[in-house]
Design an enzyme around this catalytic site. Structure first.
Site, PDB file in Angstrom:
ATOM      1  N   TYR A  25       0.913  -1.292   0.008  1.00 55.86           N
ATOM      2  CA  TYR A  25      -0.080  -0.046  -0.116  1.00 55.86           C
ATOM      3  C   TYR A  25       0.951   1.358   0.100  1.00 55.86           C
ATOM      4  O   TYR A  25       2.029   1.281   0.611  1.00 55.86           O
ATOM      5  CB  TYR A  25      -0.948   0.176   1.162  1.00 55.86           C
ATOM      6  CG  TYR A  25      -2.019  -1.003   1.171  1.00 55.86           C
ATOM      7  CD1 TYR A  25      -3.216  -0.325   0.869  1.00 55.86           C
ATOM      8  CD2 TYR A  25      -1.810  -2.089   1.841  1.00 55.86           C
ATOM      9  CE1 TYR A  25      -4.235  -1.469   0.640  1.00 55.86           C
ATOM     10  CE2 TYR A  25      -2.981  -3.195   1.655  1.00 55.86           C
ATOM     11  CZ  TYR A  25      -4.216  -2.790   1.162  1.00 55.86           C
ATOM     12  OH  TYR A  25      -5.276  -3.585   1.207  1.00 55.86           O
ATOM     13  N   TYR A  57      -0.544  -9.978   0.578  1.00 55.41           N
ATOM     14  CA  TYR A  57       0.410  -9.357   1.182  1.00 55.41           C
ATOM     15  C   TYR A  57       0.393 -10.016   2.543  1.00 55.41           C
ATOM     16  O   TYR A  57      -0.633 -10.736   3.062  1.00 55.41           O
ATOM     17  CB  TYR A  57       0.373  -7.849   1.228  1.00 55.41           C
ATOM     18  CG  TYR A  57      -0.949  -7.248   1.629  1.00 55.41           C
ATOM     19  CD1 TYR A  57      -1.257  -7.293   3.102  1.00 55.41           C
ATOM     20  CD2 TYR A  57      -1.950  -6.891   0.815  1.00 55.41           C
ATOM     21  CE1 TYR A  57      -2.261  -6.681   3.678  1.00 55.41           C
ATOM     22  CE2 TYR A  57      -3.156  -6.497   1.483  1.00 55.41           C
ATOM     23  CZ  TYR A  57      -3.265  -6.315   2.825  1.00 55.41           C
ATOM     24  OH  TYR A  57      -4.552  -5.827   3.455  1.00 55.41           O
ATOM     25  N   ARG A  88      -2.747 -12.185   3.400  1.00 53.00           N
ATOM     26  CA  ARG A  88      -4.236 -11.803   3.016  1.00 53.00           C
ATOM     27  C   ARG A  88      -4.166 -11.924   1.472  1.00 53.00           C
ATOM     28  O   ARG A  88      -3.237 -11.863   0.496  1.00 53.00           O
ATOM     29  CB  ARG A  88      -4.303 -10.233   2.817  1.00 53.00           C
ATOM     30  CG  ARG A  88      -4.465  -9.678   4.326  1.00 53.00           C
ATOM     31  CD  ARG A  88      -5.574 -10.068   5.311  1.00 53.00           C
ATOM     32  NE  ARG A  88      -6.847 -10.478   4.536  1.00 53.00           N
ATOM     33  CZ  ARG A  88      -7.703  -9.682   4.131  1.00 53.00           C
ATOM     34  NH1 ARG A  88      -7.638  -8.357   4.472  1.00 53.00           N
ATOM     35  NH2 ARG A  88      -8.819  -9.975   3.697  1.00 53.00           N
ATOM     36  N   HIS A 103      -7.036  -8.565  -2.746  1.00 54.10           N
ATOM     37  CA  HIS A 103      -8.514  -7.797  -2.523  1.00 54.10           C
ATOM     38  C   HIS A 103      -8.384  -6.403  -2.682  1.00 54.10           C
ATOM     39  O   HIS A 103      -7.352  -5.755  -2.738  1.00 54.10           O
ATOM     40  CB  HIS A 103      -8.850  -8.165  -1.087  1.00 54.10           C
ATOM     41  CG  HIS A 103      -7.988  -7.665   0.004  1.00 54.10           C
ATOM     42  ND1 HIS A 103      -6.766  -8.142   0.443  1.00 54.10           N
ATOM     43  CD2 HIS A 103      -8.068  -6.352   0.568  1.00 54.10           C
ATOM     44  CE1 HIS A 103      -6.037  -7.470   1.121  1.00 54.10           C
ATOM     45  NE2 HIS A 103      -6.953  -6.251   1.373  1.00 54.10           N
ATOM     46  N   HIS A 108     -10.233  -2.912  -1.474  1.00 53.59           N
ATOM     47  CA  HIS A 108     -11.288  -2.472  -0.231  1.00 53.59           C
ATOM     48  C   HIS A 108     -12.317  -1.486  -0.998  1.00 53.59           C
ATOM     49  O   HIS A 108     -12.002  -0.688  -1.859  1.00 53.59           O
ATOM     50  CB  HIS A 108     -10.918  -1.526   0.427  1.00 53.59           C
ATOM     51  CG  HIS A 108      -9.646  -2.247   1.369  1.00 53.59           C
ATOM     52  ND1 HIS A 108      -9.951  -2.818   2.791  1.00 53.59           N
ATOM     53  CD2 HIS A 108      -8.385  -2.833   1.157  1.00 53.59           C
ATOM     54  CE1 HIS A 108      -8.916  -3.449   3.321  1.00 53.59           C
ATOM     55  NE2 HIS A 108      -7.659  -3.418   2.143  1.00 53.59           N
TER      56      HIS A 108
END
Ligand SMILES: [Fe+2]
Lengths: 256, 215
Positions: A124, A163, A173, A176, A178
């Site tokens: 991120y 990640y 995870r 995905h 959000h």
């Protein structure tokens, strides 16, 4: 002893079996995750112990209405996450399209959809994300759009990477995106995550598995749709979103 | 494509609900996670009051977890009526600059009724707004939606104002609560005029009353 994936998998299985037993005994389906979900360790101190207090909404209830957004709240390229920098981001270019609906199947028109995601390497653009995967100077990973008259939306982006996180040892995870969604009523507010079909990490992810209902979990997984893929350009995914909660329309017309 | 998706598409194609059948299953909620901070907050997110508003109020507080520790990665959203009790709202909470894609802030005139404020490292949030007007049968209140890492499904609560004591006795929600729980929904007036403190305790002692609209 560090908490292992096997420990988490066992807790997940126990909670899923308990849910399935309750269903077999006639309990209604539960669509949303329990706020108290032990395999997701961060939930331990952040869920209320007391039951929620029911509110019987009437037409004057503030929460049956909600904030509105318009063309001033988005720019023309906000829905294209590959065009926010001078160069092109690395990764698999994709489009994610679908419709925003209420539980009666009515399109939610002109409302704001926001999304954010990791880059193709699983990192991120956030200072606190120190996963040693490369940042991409051509990718921030934030998008916004307003839904069309038929509730439709479409984003162009790159497929995010999986990640690691620190819920337990060797925790990862699944890839995905959000999503943040508004309906016509504040009660319909939704923040959730969209997944990609066939990810081998699904079974090991306590966040996805916090949705103990199999059919409800499937609703978080986009479908690959070849019709939405564009030749020599991008792969297409389809994901429809259904908002929960009563609205002013719901009160006027009765429950869907 | 799975069967539920097809049902959903069909219902939407008709432009109406699947009458006589089950409502569509809702998309499940998930946590906002730890990294929403560069995506959801926007400049002026807590500055709801128009520049020319006569009586602005400051509503602020801390978010705490079950151990009493501050929650530095919560996101608070507020939705409220305008000073006359109107709920039409207005677009422009996150007005954008079409030149550079940045944020312009609100236009200083319209009241959007919507605030979004992330908690800081102390777990603290602040909004500057106008006191909402009453709606028939309800004393003035601000609706609050709480998101956080670790919270799989957002929580709703309400800020009521301490000076509306008389109207509170008629409010169906407040009337349904015992004194100790009711207190968690009442902001505390502070020394400065128009300043109100509203803490949110996610769990345990003095746990905030959270609401369910789904009955
Ligand atoms: Fe994430």
């Amino acid at each position: 002893m560090p908490l292992t994936q096997r420990d988490i998998d066992r807790e997940v299985a126990e909670l899923r079996e308990a849910y399935e037993a309750s269903r077999a005994a006639g309990a209604p389906a539960v669509h949303h995750p329990a706020r108290d979900y032990a395999p997701y360790r961060s939930s331990a101190l952040r869920h209320p112990h007391r039951p929620l207090v029911p509110v019987e909404p009437d037409p004057e209830t503030v929460e049956l209405h909600g904030p509105v957004f318009g063309p001033t709240d988005v720019t023309d390229i906000d829905h294209d996450l590959t065009r926010q920098h001078t160069g092109e981001p690395l990764g698999e270019r994709i489009t994610v399209s679908g419709r925003l609906l209420d539980r009666a199947g009515r399109p939610v028109r002109g409302q704001l959809i926001e999304l954010w995601q990791a880059n193709a390497s699983g990192r991120y653009a956030h200072l606190r994300d120190q996963h040693p995967a490369p940042l991409d100077p051509n990718f921030t990973g934030v998008g916004r759009t307003l839904t069309g008259d038929d509730g439709s939306y479409s984003f162009t982006t790159v497929k995010p990477g999986a990640y690691p996180w620190r819920n337990h040892e060797n925790a990862w995870r699944p890839a995905h995106i959000h999503f943040s969604l508004f309906g016509t009523a504040f009660t319909q507010r939704l923040v959730t995550q969209m997944y990609f079909p066939g990810d081998p990490l699904f079974a090991h992810d306590p966040i996805l598995q916090s949705v103990t209902d199999e059919r409800a979990r499937q609703a978080l997984v986009a479908a690959y749709d070849h019709e939405l893929s564009r030749s020599e350009w991008s792969l297409g995914y389809r994901w429809d979103i259904v908002l929960d909660g009563p609205s002013a329309t719901w009160i006027e017309e009765g429950r869907p | 494509m799975t069967a539920p998706e097809n049902t959903r598409d069909q219902a939407a194609a008709d432009g109406q609900g699947p009458h006589g059948s089950e409502p569509l299953q809702p998309t499940p909620s998930h946590t906002v996670g730890p990294f929403y901070g560069y995506a959801l907050p926007f400049p002026g997110g807590g500055d709801v009051a128009p520049a020319n508003a006569a009586d602005t109020v400051t509503v602020h507080g801390y978010v705490r977890d079950g151990s009493g520790a501050p929650v530095p990665d919560a996101l608070i959203e507020l939705w409220q009526a305008d000073a006359d009790g109107g709920l039409a709202g207005a677009p422009g909470s996150m007005r954008r600059d079409p030149v550079d894609g940045g944020h312009l802030g609100r236009n200083g005139v319209d009241f959007t009724g919507f605030a979004r404020v992330p908690t800081d490292a102390d777990g603290h949030w602040t909004a500057r707004t106008v006191k909402p007007g009453a709606r028939p049968g309800h004393p003035p209140y601000i609706s609050v939606c709480v998101f956080a890492r670790g919270l799989l499904h957002h929580l709703f609560t309400r800020v009521y104002f301490p000076e509306d004591t008389r109207a509170h006795t008629d409010d169906p929600l407040l009337a349904s609560l015992d004194a100790e729980r009711r207190e968690t929904l009442l902001a505390t007036a502070e020394g400065a005029t128009g300043s109100y403190r509203f803490d949110i305790r996610l769990q345990g002692e003095k746990e905030t009353v959270f609401l369910d609209f789904h009955r």
